[in-house]
Design an enzyme around this catalytic site. Sequence first.
Site, PDB file in Angstrom:
ATOM      1  CB  VAL A 150      21.616  -7.675  70.010  1.00  0.00           C
ATOM      2  CG1 VAL A 150      22.594  -8.021  69.113  1.00  0.00           C
ATOM      3  CG2 VAL A 150      21.028  -6.303  69.669  1.00  0.00           C
ATOM      4  NE  ARG A 163      26.208  -4.321  50.065  1.00  0.00           N
ATOM      5  CZ  ARG A 163      27.265  -5.273  50.602  1.00  0.00           C
ATOM      6  NH1 ARG A 163      26.849  -6.484  50.738  1.00  0.00           N
ATOM      7  NH2 ARG A 163      28.371  -4.850  50.564  1.00  0.00           N
ATOM      8  CB  SER A 174      27.295  -2.636  54.136  1.00  0.00           C
ATOM      9  OG  SER A 174      28.120  -1.791  54.408  1.00  0.00           O
ATOM     10  CG  ASP A 229      22.817 -12.140  80.410  1.00  0.00           C
ATOM     11  OD1 ASP A 229      22.175 -11.521  79.425  1.00  0.00           O
ATOM     12  OD2 ASP A 229      22.541 -11.773  81.658  1.00  0.00           O
ATOM     13  CG  HIS A 288      27.551   0.902  63.980  1.00  0.00           C
ATOM     14  ND1 HIS A 288      26.577   0.776  62.753  1.00  0.00           N
ATOM     15  CD2 HIS A 288      26.946   0.386  65.055  1.00  0.00           C
ATOM     16  CE1 HIS A 288      25.502   0.358  63.381  1.00  0.00           C
ATOM     17  NE2 HIS A 288      25.591   0.349  64.684  1.00  0.00           N
ATOM     18  CG  ASP A 315      33.598   1.475  64.873  1.00  0.00           C
ATOM     19  OD1 ASP A 315      33.829   0.741  64.028  1.00  0.00           O
ATOM     20  OD2 ASP A 315      32.473   2.319  64.825  1.00  0.00           O
TER      21      ASP A 315
END
EC number: 1.1.1.27
Length: 304
Positions: free
Chosen positions: A11, A148, A144, A32, A170, A120
């Site tokens: 990520v 979409r 989202s 890192d 999430h 969260d």
Amino acid sequence: MKVGVVGTGFVGSTAAFALVLRGSCSELVLVDRDEDRAQAEAEDIAHAAPVSHGTRVWHGGHSELADAQVVILTAGANQKPGESRLDLLEKNADIFRELVPQITRAAPDAVLLVTSNPVDLLTDLATQLAPGQPVIGSGTVLDSARFRHLMAQHAGVDGTHAHGYVLGEHGDSEVLAWSSAMVAGMPVADFMQAQNLPWNEQVRAKIDEGTRNAAASIIEGKRATYYGIGAALARITEAVLRDRRAVLTVSAPTPEYGVSLSLPRVVGRQGVLSTLHPKLTGDEQQKLEQSAGVLRGFKQQLGL
């Protein structure tokens, strides 16, 4: 404009690559605990700069985060088979308790962008560990986008012409806000009717399932998700760096729900500038409150 990325796994490195390709910032530092990995990722991404936007990319320790406007936190453990979400939360909370104070000492004026999971709850924790410093979570920005994408796919239009929000956690309890979903400026049901496209509970359920289970499906095929979230992180970062006042479903502390969760929020130079409360149906509101309850339960178990 300087950005730091802490954690250079799939990520973090993909977010860094997206930032360079989009020309989001002029300086990018990767940090890192595995210095060899950080160095290799920085060197590899730097080779893209001459054929994209000339961003200066390097690796370093936490002190190199000084003067960063945004620091993206992707560091953390991944959930292992058979491991509960609470186990993962406890593990990553320990990592954050060590990491966040080091980041805030080096970059006290940066907006902290959390994407480690459970995002969260870790956004809540980072807010506690960095009092007075803007903290936002990536929240449901990616969810989202998936919503979409699937709406647009069914409608047969460019994905930029579909609009809809995923709210709350999430995770499993997230809420697709169908009541405010639109395609080409029209309520989604009206658009489908005008185009003689099927629009019923079965179609909505398929889109809901595709949105909710996208990560699991991708992980089954390639073991990890990173392109979508990498692009989402670049989008959020740009909103901060360029004071875009973009409306994004980021996660942030939400007093009325007692926890960090995702709602549409105006994002700019100082992080979250304001929170919007879309008009929901009674069922959607109930599901959002249930989603908040799930998060509060985990928050209490961890003692946050």
